[in-house]
Each structure stands twice: as structure tokens, then as C-alpha cells.
Design an enzyme around this catalytic site. Structure first.
Site, PDB file in Angstrom:
ATOM      1  N   HIS A  16     -47.974  -8.361  -1.986  1.00 27.25           N
ATOM      2  CA  HIS A  16     -47.452  -9.761  -1.515  1.00 27.25           C
ATOM      3  C   HIS A  16     -46.121 -10.049  -1.899  1.00 27.25           C
ATOM      4  O   HIS A  16     -45.189 -10.348  -0.992  1.00 27.25           O
ATOM      5  CB  HIS A  16     -48.345 -10.889  -2.037  1.00 27.25           C
ATOM      6  CG  HIS A  16     -49.663 -10.900  -1.475  1.00 27.25           C
ATOM      7  ND1 HIS A  16     -50.828 -11.070  -2.424  1.00 27.25           N
ATOM      8  CD2 HIS A  16     -50.273 -10.584  -0.470  1.00 27.25           C
ATOM      9  CE1 HIS A  16     -52.127 -10.995  -1.876  1.00 27.25           C
ATOM     10  NE2 HIS A  16     -51.661 -10.654  -0.491  1.00 27.25           N
ATOM     11  N   LYS A  40     -65.393 -20.427   0.876  1.00 23.50           N
ATOM     12  CA  LYS A  40     -65.356 -19.296  -0.012  1.00 23.50           C
ATOM     13  C   LYS A  40     -64.967 -19.711  -1.250  1.00 23.50           C
ATOM     14  O   LYS A  40     -64.085 -20.577  -1.732  1.00 23.50           O
ATOM     15  CB  LYS A  40     -64.022 -18.506   0.545  1.00 23.50           C
ATOM     16  CG  LYS A  40     -64.317 -16.794   0.227  1.00 23.50           C
ATOM     17  CD  LYS A  40     -63.279 -16.239   1.359  1.00 23.50           C
ATOM     18  CE  LYS A  40     -62.395 -15.502   0.604  1.00 23.50           C
ATOM     19  NZ  LYS A  40     -61.437 -14.741   1.487  1.00 23.50           N
ATOM     20  N   ARG A  89     -50.934  -2.817   6.350  1.00 20.19           N
ATOM     21  CA  ARG A  89     -51.372  -1.852   5.579  1.00 20.19           C
ATOM     22  C   ARG A  89     -51.926  -0.584   5.993  1.00 20.19           C
ATOM     23  O   ARG A  89     -51.183   0.310   5.698  1.00 20.19           O
ATOM     24  CB  ARG A  89     -52.160  -2.215   4.519  1.00 20.19           C
ATOM     25  CG  ARG A  89     -51.890  -3.069   3.356  1.00 20.19           C
ATOM     26  CD  ARG A  89     -52.870  -3.742   2.413  1.00 20.19           C
ATOM     27  NE  ARG A  89     -53.665  -4.549   3.244  1.00 20.19           N
ATOM     28  CZ  ARG A  89     -54.388  -5.560   3.080  1.00 20.19           C
ATOM     29  NH1 ARG A  89     -54.698  -5.855   1.598  1.00 20.19           N
ATOM     30  NH2 ARG A  89     -55.082  -6.286   3.900  1.00 20.19           N
ATOM     31  N   SER A 126     -56.028  -8.067  -2.663  1.00 23.08           N
ATOM     32  CA  SER A 126     -56.476  -8.966  -3.792  1.00 23.08           C
ATOM     33  C   SER A 126     -57.987  -8.512  -4.259  1.00 23.08           C
ATOM     34  O   SER A 126     -58.136  -8.786  -5.576  1.00 23.08           O
ATOM     35  CB  SER A 126     -56.786 -10.352  -3.252  1.00 23.08           C
ATOM     36  OG  SER A 126     -55.430 -10.684  -2.801  1.00 23.08           O
TER      37      SER A 126
HETATM   38  P1  ADP Z   1     -55.794 -12.795   3.882  1.00 25.13           P
HETATM   39  O1  ADP Z   1     -55.116 -13.464   4.868  1.00 25.13           O
HETATM   40  O2  ADP Z   1     -56.988 -11.948   4.327  1.00 25.13           O
HETATM   41  O3  ADP Z   1     -56.742 -13.743   2.808  1.00 25.13           O
HETATM   42  P2  ADP Z   1     -54.328 -11.849   1.713  1.00 25.13           P
HETATM   43  O4  ADP Z   1     -54.175 -13.084   0.796  1.00 25.13           O
HETATM   44  O5  ADP Z   1     -54.957 -10.676   1.080  1.00 25.13           O
HETATM   45  O6  ADP Z   1     -55.090 -11.843   3.216  1.00 25.13           O
HETATM   46  O7  ADP Z   1     -52.958 -11.269   2.330  1.00 25.13           O
HETATM   47  C1  ADP Z   1     -52.038 -12.211   2.823  1.00 25.13           C
HETATM   48  C2  ADP Z   1     -50.859 -11.463   3.675  1.00 25.13           C
HETATM   49  O8  ADP Z   1     -50.385 -10.613   2.685  1.00 25.13           O
HETATM   50  C3  ADP Z   1     -51.300 -10.675   4.781  1.00 25.13           C
HETATM   51  O9  ADP Z   1     -50.685 -10.681   5.981  1.00 25.13           O
HETATM   52  C4  ADP Z   1     -51.820  -9.509   4.472  1.00 25.13           C
HETATM   53  O10 ADP Z   1     -51.627  -8.250   5.476  1.00 25.13           O
HETATM   54  C5  ADP Z   1     -50.549  -9.089   3.359  1.00 25.13           C
HETATM   55  N1  ADP Z   1     -51.032  -8.292   2.480  1.00 25.13           N
HETATM   56  C6  ADP Z   1     -51.971  -7.744   1.829  1.00 25.13           C
HETATM   57  N2  ADP Z   1     -51.982  -6.872   1.059  1.00 25.13           N
HETATM   58  C7  ADP Z   1     -50.595  -6.288   1.334  1.00 25.13           C
HETATM   59  C8  ADP Z   1     -49.865  -5.173   0.508  1.00 25.13           C
HETATM   60  N3  ADP Z   1     -50.481  -4.412  -0.245  1.00 25.13           N
HETATM   61  N4  ADP Z   1     -48.688  -4.990   0.927  1.00 25.13           N
HETATM   62  C9  ADP Z   1     -48.043  -5.765   1.921  1.00 25.13           C
HETATM   63  N5  ADP Z   1     -48.830  -6.956   2.473  1.00 25.13           N
HETATM   64  C10 ADP Z   1     -49.924  -7.334   2.203  1.00 25.13           C
END
Ligand code: ADP
Length: 156
Positions: A16, A40, A89, A126
Site C-alpha cells: 500500500h 466484516k 498484483r 493484508s
Molecule cells: P481490499 O480493497 O480488497 O480491501 P486492500 O485493502 O488489501 O484491498 O487493498 C487496497 C488496495 O491496495 C487495492 O487496490 C489493492 O489492489 C492494493 N494493494 C493491495 N496489496 C498491494 C500490494 N502488495 N502492492 C500494491 N498494491 C496493493
């Protein structure tokens, strides 16, 4: 263009942080938005996630942090954003995100832009970080420094 980067960020990790840093240099304004999902059970409380994200965006003057419930598209449009920003990813992300982007465009009235994840952090999610914490592992290589301390006492 002002973009909205939505997600759960539970917890925020280095993937992130990398996306945020790259977006900050590409777009004049970025809002990182935590989606509130009452169905959730969260790992980190919302207030904690917001505080951690504020620490992560602190070096970037053009990035702010918000939270929202309901429609991501409606929230983004209400904030004056021109597009949603998401990370890709791998092929699985692409398949899922393509559907979400079509719905947000056709039913939500907002398009999406994507950044391909940096290879060094492409394995991070996460869920992986939560599993590492549950196994008692040191997560300093997975999350920004501010998050390491928060993960020692997730419910606090
Ligand atoms: P969600 O929206 O499924 O709850 P997350 O909170 O895990 O997803 O991720 C939020 C955003 O960050 C999404 O656009 C996701 O693609 C991006 N993201 C998650 N993991 C990574 C990573 N390792 N590198 C870059 N971007 C990521």
C-alpha cells in the site's frame, strides 16, 4: 486529476505504501479511503487504521486520508475525484478488478485507473500480514515502521 485509493487497509502494508508514494508523484491529489464494512470483523479498529495511514501519507503533501461507508463510486464523486485508483498484483487481481471497474463505471459513473504493483512488494497482502502476526513472526519487513508497533497490540 484527484484520485481515490479505496481499500480495507487492515492492516496497511508496504505494498500500500509503495502504491501511495507512486500515486502521489503521478497525480496532483490522492485520497486514501478506508471502506467501512460493518459485516466484516476488522483486525485493526477503524481509528487505528486511519492513524496508521495518516503516518504513511505524512511525507506526501498532496495525499489525505478518509473513511466512508456505502458506495465507493458515490463517495469518490462526492469528493470531486475523477477516478478510482487500484493496485494490480497479478492476474487474479486483474480478473476481479476488471469486473469491479466495469460496475463502477457503468453503474457508479466513475472510471478506474490501475498501477501495477512493484515486484518487491507484489506478494504482500493484508491477509498475509495478519497470518504472520498470528504466527508471532516479526513483520518489520512487511509493513511500515508505524504499523509494526500497532501490530504488537492490534486491539488496543
Ligand atoms: P481490499 O480493497 O480488497 O480491501 P486492500 O485493502 O488489501 O484491498 O487493498 C487496497 C488496495 O491496495 C487495492 O487496490 C489493492 O489492489 C492494493 N494493494 C493491495 N496489496 C498491494 C500490494 N502488495 N502492492 C500494491 N498494491 C496493493
Amino acid at each position: 486529476m484527484h484520485v481515490l485509493f479505496p481499500g480495507s487497509f487492515d492492516p496497511p502494508h508496504l505494498g500500500h505504501a509503495d502504491l501511495i508514494a507512486r500515486a502521489a508523484s503521478l497525480f496532483p491529489r490522492v485520497t486514501v479511503a478506508v471502506a467501512i464494512n460493518p459485516e466484516k470483523k476488522a483486525f485493526l479498529p477503524l481509528a487505528r487504521r486511519l492513524d496508521l495511514l495518516r503516518a504513511i501519507v505524512a511525507p506526501h503533501a498532496n495525499v489525505d486520508v478518509a473513511s466512508y461507508d456505502g458506495s465507493t463510486a458515490a463517495f469518490a464523486r462526492g469528493r470531486g475525484c475523477g477516478a478510482l485508483l487500484r493496485g494490480l498484483r497479478d492476474g487474479r487481481d486483474l480478473t476481479y478488478e476488471a469486473g469491479m471497474a466495469a460496475v463502477n463505471r457503468d453503474a457508479g459513473g466513475i472510471d478506474s485507473v490501475f498501477l501495477v504493483t512493484a515486484p518487491a512488494v507484489a506478494h504482500l497482502s493484508s491477509q498475509l500480514v495478519r497470518s504472520a502476526v498470528a504466527a508471532g513472526m516479526d513483520v518489520a519487513a512487511l509493513v511500515p515502521p508505524a504499523v509494526v508497533a500497532a501490530l504488537r497490540a492490534p486491539g488496543a
